[in-house]
Design a protein around this motif. Sequence first.
Motif, PDB file in Angstrom:
ATOM      1  N   SER A  95       0.116 -27.734 -48.059  1.00  0.00           N
ATOM      2  CA  SER A  95       0.700 -28.957 -47.488  1.00  0.00           C
ATOM      3  C   SER A  95       1.688 -29.636 -48.423  1.00  0.00           C
ATOM      4  CB  SER A  95      -0.397 -29.940 -47.093  1.00  0.00           C
ATOM      5  OG  SER A  95      -1.166 -29.411 -46.045  1.00  0.00           O
ATOM      6  N   ASP A  96       1.361 -29.734 -49.717  1.00  0.00           N
ATOM      7  CA  ASP A  96       2.274 -30.380 -50.668  1.00  0.00           C
ATOM      8  C   ASP A  96       3.587 -29.623 -50.780  1.00  0.00           C
ATOM      9  OD1 ASP A  96       0.378 -32.314 -51.140  1.00  0.00           O
ATOM     10  OD2 ASP A  96      -0.193 -31.571 -53.129  1.00  0.00           O
ATOM     11  N   GLU A  97       3.521 -28.309 -50.740  1.00  0.00           N
ATOM     12  CA  GLU A  97       4.732 -27.485 -50.811  1.00  0.00           C
ATOM     13  C   GLU A  97       5.565 -27.663 -49.549  1.00  0.00           C
ATOM     14  OE1 GLU A  97       7.667 -24.840 -52.161  1.00  0.00           O
ATOM     15  OE2 GLU A  97       6.137 -25.954 -53.232  1.00  0.00           O
ATOM     16  N   ILE A  98       4.927 -27.677 -48.398  1.00  0.00           N
ATOM     17  CA  ILE A  98       5.637 -27.869 -47.136  1.00  0.00           C
ATOM     18  C   ILE A  98       6.346 -29.217 -47.136  1.00  0.00           C
ATOM     19  CG2 ILE A  98       5.296 -28.230 -44.644  1.00  0.00           C
ATOM     20  CD1 ILE A  98       3.153 -25.955 -44.830  1.00  0.00           C
ATOM     21  N   THR A  99       5.679 -30.253 -47.609  1.00  0.00           N
ATOM     22  CA  THR A  99       6.303 -31.581 -47.704  1.00  0.00           C
ATOM     23  C   THR A  99       7.501 -31.545 -48.646  1.00  0.00           C
ATOM     24  OG1 THR A  99       4.210 -32.681 -47.215  1.00  0.00           O
ATOM     25  CG2 THR A  99       5.904 -34.008 -48.302  1.00  0.00           C
ATOM     26  N   ALA A 100       7.359 -30.881 -49.780  1.00  0.00           N
ATOM     27  CA  ALA A 100       8.478 -30.751 -50.722  1.00  0.00           C
ATOM     28  C   ALA A 100       9.640 -30.001 -50.077  1.00  0.00           C
ATOM     29  CB  ALA A 100       8.022 -30.046 -51.996  1.00  0.00           C
ATOM     30  N   ASN A 101       9.353 -28.928 -49.376  1.00  0.00           N
ATOM     31  CA  ASN A 101      10.399 -28.152 -48.708  1.00  0.00           C
ATOM     32  C   ASN A 101      11.136 -28.992 -47.680  1.00  0.00           C
ATOM     33  OD1 ASN A 101       8.184 -25.269 -48.483  1.00  0.00           O
ATOM     34  ND2 ASN A 101       9.396 -25.962 -50.214  1.00  0.00           N
ATOM     35  N   ARG A 102      10.397 -29.753 -46.911  1.00  0.00           N
ATOM     36  CA  ARG A 102      11.013 -30.628 -45.904  1.00  0.00           C
ATOM     37  C   ARG A 102      11.918 -31.669 -46.549  1.00  0.00           C
ATOM     38  NH1 ARG A 102       6.604 -32.911 -41.935  1.00  0.00           N
ATOM     39  NH2 ARG A 102       8.503 -33.869 -41.110  1.00  0.00           N
ATOM     40  N   SER A 103      11.627 -32.004 -47.811  1.00  0.00           N
ATOM     41  CA  SER A 103      12.438 -32.973 -48.555  1.00  0.00           C
ATOM     42  C   SER A 103      13.582 -32.301 -49.313  1.00  0.00           C
ATOM     43  CB  SER A 103      11.553 -33.743 -49.538  1.00  0.00           C
ATOM     44  OG  SER A 103      10.568 -34.461 -48.839  1.00  0.00           O
ATOM     45  N   GLY A 104      13.731 -30.985 -49.142  1.00  0.00           N
ATOM     46  CA  GLY A 104      14.812 -30.259 -49.795  1.00  0.00           C
ATOM     47  C   GLY A 104      14.479 -29.804 -51.199  1.00  0.00           C
ATOM     48  N   ALA A 105      13.193 -29.639 -51.490  1.00  0.00           N
ATOM     49  CA  ALA A 105      12.754 -29.267 -52.832  1.00  0.00           C
ATOM     50  C   ALA A 105      11.650 -28.217 -52.730  1.00  0.00           C
ATOM     51  CB  ALA A 105      12.244 -30.507 -53.570  1.00  0.00           C
ATOM     52  N   SER A 106      11.028 -27.937 -53.863  1.00  0.00           N
ATOM     53  CA  SER A 106       9.874 -27.048 -53.926  1.00  0.00           C
ATOM     54  C   SER A 106       9.095 -27.367 -55.184  1.00  0.00           C
ATOM     55  CB  SER A 106      10.315 -25.571 -53.960  1.00  0.00           C
ATOM     56  OG  SER A 106       9.199 -24.723 -54.136  1.00  0.00           O
ATOM     57  N   LEU A 107       7.809 -27.109 -55.162  1.00  0.00           N
ATOM     58  CA  LEU A 107       6.978 -27.276 -56.347  1.00  0.00           C
ATOM     59  C   LEU A 107       7.190 -26.119 -57.323  1.00  0.00           C
ATOM     60  CD1 LEU A 107       3.701 -28.481 -54.581  1.00  0.00           C
ATOM     61  CD2 LEU A 107       5.546 -29.865 -55.556  1.00  0.00           C
ATOM     62  N   ASP A 108       7.796 -25.042 -56.852  1.00  0.00           N
ATOM     63  CA  ASP A 108       8.136 -23.879 -57.661  1.00  0.00           C
ATOM     64  C   ASP A 108       9.603 -24.015 -58.087  1.00  0.00           C
ATOM     65  OD1 ASP A 108       9.520 -20.971 -57.456  1.00  0.00           O
ATOM     66  OD2 ASP A 108       7.471 -20.771 -58.230  1.00  0.00           O
ATOM     67  N   ASP A 109       9.866 -23.968 -59.382  1.00  0.00           N
ATOM     68  CA  ASP A 109      11.221 -24.209 -59.897  1.00  0.00           C
ATOM     69  C   ASP A 109      12.260 -23.249 -59.329  1.00  0.00           C
ATOM     70  OD1 ASP A 109      10.324 -26.355 -61.400  1.00  0.00           O
ATOM     71  OD2 ASP A 109      10.121 -25.184 -63.247  1.00  0.00           O
ATOM     72  N   LYS A 110      11.942 -21.960 -59.298  1.00  0.00           N
ATOM     73  CA  LYS A 110      12.902 -20.974 -58.787  1.00  0.00           C
ATOM     74  C   LYS A 110      13.145 -21.195 -57.293  1.00  0.00           C
ATOM     75  CE  LYS A 110      13.929 -16.043 -58.464  1.00  0.00           C
ATOM     76  NZ  LYS A 110      13.517 -14.683 -58.827  1.00  0.00           N
ATOM     77  N   ALA A 111      12.086 -21.413 -56.546  1.00  0.00           N
ATOM     78  CA  ALA A 111      12.216 -21.643 -55.105  1.00  0.00           C
ATOM     79  C   ALA A 111      13.011 -22.921 -54.821  1.00  0.00           C
ATOM     80  CB  ALA A 111      10.847 -21.714 -54.454  1.00  0.00           C
ATOM     81  N   ALA A 112      12.866 -23.932 -55.683  1.00  0.00           N
ATOM     82  CA  ALA A 112      13.609 -25.184 -55.500  1.00  0.00           C
ATOM     83  C   ALA A 112      15.116 -24.924 -55.542  1.00  0.00           C
ATOM     84  CB  ALA A 112      13.208 -26.202 -56.563  1.00  0.00           C
ATOM     85  N   VAL A 113      15.541 -24.034 -56.415  1.00  0.00           N
ATOM     86  CA  VAL A 113      16.966 -23.694 -56.505  1.00  0.00           C
ATOM     87  C   VAL A 113      17.417 -23.024 -55.201  1.00  0.00           C
ATOM     88  CG1 VAL A 113      18.695 -22.325 -57.754  1.00  0.00           C
ATOM     89  CG2 VAL A 113      16.898 -23.523 -59.027  1.00  0.00           C
ATOM     90  N   ALA A 114      16.600 -22.124 -54.659  1.00  0.00           N
ATOM     91  CA  ALA A 114      16.942 -21.450 -53.404  1.00  0.00           C
ATOM     92  C   ALA A 114      17.037 -22.443 -52.250  1.00  0.00           C
ATOM     93  CB  ALA A 114      15.912 -20.361 -53.085  1.00  0.00           C
ATOM     94  N   VAL A 115      16.113 -23.386 -52.192  1.00  0.00           N
ATOM     95  CA  VAL A 115      16.125 -24.391 -51.124  1.00  0.00           C
ATOM     96  C   VAL A 115      17.370 -25.266 -51.236  1.00  0.00           C
ATOM     97  CG1 VAL A 115      14.934 -26.436 -50.215  1.00  0.00           C
ATOM     98  CG2 VAL A 115      13.625 -24.370 -50.766  1.00  0.00           C
ATOM     99  N   ARG A 116      17.680 -25.730 -52.445  1.00  0.00           N
ATOM    100  CA  ARG A 116      18.888 -26.558 -52.630  1.00  0.00           C
ATOM    101  C   ARG A 116      20.153 -25.779 -52.264  1.00  0.00           C
ATOM    102  NH1 ARG A 116      16.229 -28.095 -57.371  1.00  0.00           N
ATOM    103  NH2 ARG A 116      17.611 -26.819 -58.665  1.00  0.00           N
ATOM    104  N   PHE A 117      20.210 -24.520 -52.682  1.00  0.00           N
ATOM    105  CA  PHE A 117      21.365 -23.677 -52.376  1.00  0.00           C
ATOM    106  C   PHE A 117      21.503 -23.505 -50.863  1.00  0.00           C
ATOM    107  CE2 PHE A 117      23.511 -19.475 -52.070  1.00  0.00           C
ATOM    108  CZ  PHE A 117      24.646 -19.744 -52.821  1.00  0.00           C
ATOM    109  N   ALA A 118      20.400 -23.245 -50.179  1.00  0.00           N
ATOM    110  CA  ALA A 118      20.418 -23.080 -48.727  1.00  0.00           C
ATOM    111  C   ALA A 118      20.908 -24.350 -48.031  1.00  0.00           C
ATOM    112  CB  ALA A 118      19.020 -22.708 -48.224  1.00  0.00           C
ATOM    113  N   LEU A 119      20.411 -25.488 -48.463  1.00  0.00           N
ATOM    114  CA  LEU A 119      20.850 -26.749 -47.861  1.00  0.00           C
ATOM    115  C   LEU A 119      22.326 -27.005 -48.115  1.00  0.00           C
ATOM    116  CD1 LEU A 119      17.790 -29.081 -48.512  1.00  0.00           C
ATOM    117  CD2 LEU A 119      18.592 -28.181 -46.313  1.00  0.00           C
ATOM    118  N   SER A 120      22.787 -26.684 -49.322  1.00  0.00           N
ATOM    119  CA  SER A 120      24.203 -26.866 -49.631  1.00  0.00           C
ATOM    120  C   SER A 120      25.070 -25.953 -48.768  1.00  0.00           C
ATOM    121  CB  SER A 120      24.471 -26.611 -51.115  1.00  0.00           C
ATOM    122  OG  SER A 120      25.843 -26.839 -51.400  1.00  0.00           O
TER     123      SER A 120
END
Length: 181
Positions: A95-120
């Motif tokens: 649940s915490d990861e899903i919430t982070a993803n919905r906010s454009g982030a991730s609790l995993d550093d590498k995944a956070a970069v992928a999410v930001r890149f995808a949104l951009s």
Amino acid sequence: MSRINVVERDTANAAQGELLDAIQGQLGMVPNFLKVFANSPVALNAFLGLHSVANDGELDAETRERIALALAQTNSCQYCLSAHTALGRKAGLESDEITANRSGASLDDKAAVAVRFALSLAENHGAVTNTEFLEIREAGFNDAQIVEIITHVAMNLLTNILAKASQVTIDFPEVDLKLAS
């Protein structure tokens, strides 16, 4: 009620029925957005082919779902947000990861970069900066994975648009677009 016909198996023509049967066999159900896609067997077949290719790549299921969640939230697609919350949980996202993803982030550093890149990519219609490319490469993503992220962005934009335009009935546990504070 959907603005576009939802093709049911008992009213499907031969081409539609064959595709719906194949989906039922793979998933054990046919999600409503695929029943909307079935109005055009050519479009549904193209989507299924793209989906199959995209899912056989190097990106792990968790990263694919993180991207889908971020895009569904950004694009205010409640159908896709509901679907990818269920699929994300099935892929192992908490649940915490899903919430982070919905906010454009991730609790995993590498995944956070992928999410930001995808949104951009989505927000800038593909015109990402050299700095963003450097960041995704420095995070450890290779060219194949970058192309797959781009493919997942395009695929999710397509499903977000189809679900929102058709106003298809949500057939997953419904998730509110509003993030809990």
